[in-house]
Scaffold this motif. Structure first.
Motif, PDB file in Angstrom:
ATOM      1  N   PHE A  26     -10.866   0.011  -1.718  1.00 27.59           N
ATOM      2  CA  PHE A  26      -9.709  -0.702  -1.185  1.00 27.59           C
ATOM      3  C   PHE A  26      -9.919  -1.023   0.290  1.00 27.59           C
ATOM      4  O   PHE A  26      -9.591  -2.113   0.753  1.00 27.59           O
ATOM      5  N   TRP A  31       6.137   3.513   0.250  1.00 27.08           N
ATOM      6  CA  TRP A  31       5.139   2.528   0.629  1.00 27.08           C
ATOM      7  C   TRP A  31       4.871   2.663   2.128  1.00 27.08           C
ATOM      8  O   TRP A  31       5.702   3.179   2.866  1.00 27.08           O
ATOM      9  N   GLN A  32       3.719   2.131   2.583  1.00 28.18           N
ATOM     10  CA  GLN A  32       3.463   2.017   4.012  1.00 28.18           C
ATOM     11  C   GLN A  32       4.578   1.163   4.616  1.00 28.18           C
ATOM     12  O   GLN A  32       5.190   0.353   3.915  1.00 28.18           O
ATOM     13  N   ARG A  47      -1.958   5.630   2.056  1.00 31.70           N
ATOM     14  CA  ARG A  47      -2.961   5.145   1.094  1.00 31.70           C
ATOM     15  C   ARG A  47      -3.372   6.219   0.087  1.00 31.70           C
ATOM     16  O   ARG A  47      -4.516   6.285  -0.359  1.00 31.70           O
ATOM     17  N   TYR A 104      -9.753  -4.780   1.654  1.00 30.94           N
ATOM     18  CA  TYR A 104      -8.744  -5.165   2.627  1.00 30.94           C
ATOM     19  C   TYR A 104      -9.380  -5.773   3.874  1.00 30.94           C
ATOM     20  O   TYR A 104      -8.909  -6.773   4.405  1.00 30.94           O
ATOM     21  N   GLU A 151      -3.504   3.203  -5.272  1.00 34.75           N
ATOM     22  CA  GLU A 151      -3.007   3.268  -3.899  1.00 34.75           C
ATOM     23  C   GLU A 151      -2.527   1.933  -3.337  1.00 34.75           C
ATOM     24  O   GLU A 151      -2.133   1.855  -2.174  1.00 34.75           O
ATOM     25  N   HIS A 152      -2.558   0.891  -4.129  1.00 29.29           N
ATOM     26  CA  HIS A 152      -2.065  -0.403  -3.662  1.00 29.29           C
ATOM     27  C   HIS A 152      -1.733  -1.313  -4.836  1.00 29.29           C
ATOM     28  O   HIS A 152      -2.225  -1.107  -5.947  1.00 29.29           O
ATOM     29  N   THR A 182       0.836  -1.192   0.000  1.00 31.26           N
ATOM     30  CA  THR A 182       0.000   0.000   0.000  1.00 31.26           C
ATOM     31  C   THR A 182       0.872   1.244   0.000  1.00 31.26           C
ATOM     32  O   THR A 182       1.881   1.295   0.706  1.00 31.26           O
ATOM     33  N   THR A 183       0.461   2.242  -0.777  1.00 30.21           N
ATOM     34  CA  THR A 183       1.215   3.494  -0.806  1.00 30.21           C
ATOM     35  C   THR A 183       1.120   4.184   0.554  1.00 30.21           C
ATOM     36  O   THR A 183       0.172   3.972   1.317  1.00 30.21           O
TER      37      THR A 183
END
Length: 146
Positions: free
Chosen positions: A128, A95-96, A19, A132, A54-55, A15-16
């Motif tokens: 998302f 990224w996260q 997000r 998730y 975003e992912h 995940t960015t």
């Protein structure tokens, strides 16, 4: 001991940071190809990948010589450098600090590949966040009921 055969399928979700929907459609395939190359360089095989804004989902048959965490660390740090050095997003990309890795049985590989490759259609109906949460509920069912 040498492992002659392995069957280690893992569905990863990266995940960015925060997000943020920062991965553009025009750079999606370039990022997917880069991740595919990284996975291959780690003596693993990528079966399906899709970079959403975003992912990113990707399914890998992983070498037994690398853990999920090690592979994900290599993929995430390498793609951050690649995206930033090629200016594929506005601002700094990250990224996260955490991601997800779900084991997949051989019998489910085709189903998971179709799911990953169908992300654009899937996200017309499901956010998302909703997606998730369903993953977490599905994979935690066995753990929470013990």
């Amino acid at each position: 001991m040498k492992i002659e055969y392995n069957n280690l399928y893992t569905h990863f979700i990266l995940t960015t940071y925060k997000r943020v929907a920062i991965i553009s459609e025009k750079n999606r395939e370039r990022i997917e190809k880069y991740i595919t190359g990284i996975v291959s360089h780690q003596h693993s095989k990528l079966y399906a990948i899709y970079a959403n804004p975003e992912h990113v989902h990707f399914l890998v048959s992983r070498s037994p010589h690398i853990s999920e965490e090690e592979l994900l660390e290599i993929v995430s740090s390498s793609t951050e450098r690649f995206i930033n050095s090629n200016k594929l997003v506005a601002g700094k990309f990250a990224w996260q600090q955490s991601a997800s890795a779900f084991s997949v049985s051989k019998s489910d590989v085709d189903r998971v590949c179709k799911y990953i490759l169908n992300q654009p259609e899937h996200h017309k109906k499901t956010t998302f966040e909703e997606e998730y949460q369903k993953f977490i509920e599905h994979y935690q069912t066995g753990i929470n009921n013990q």
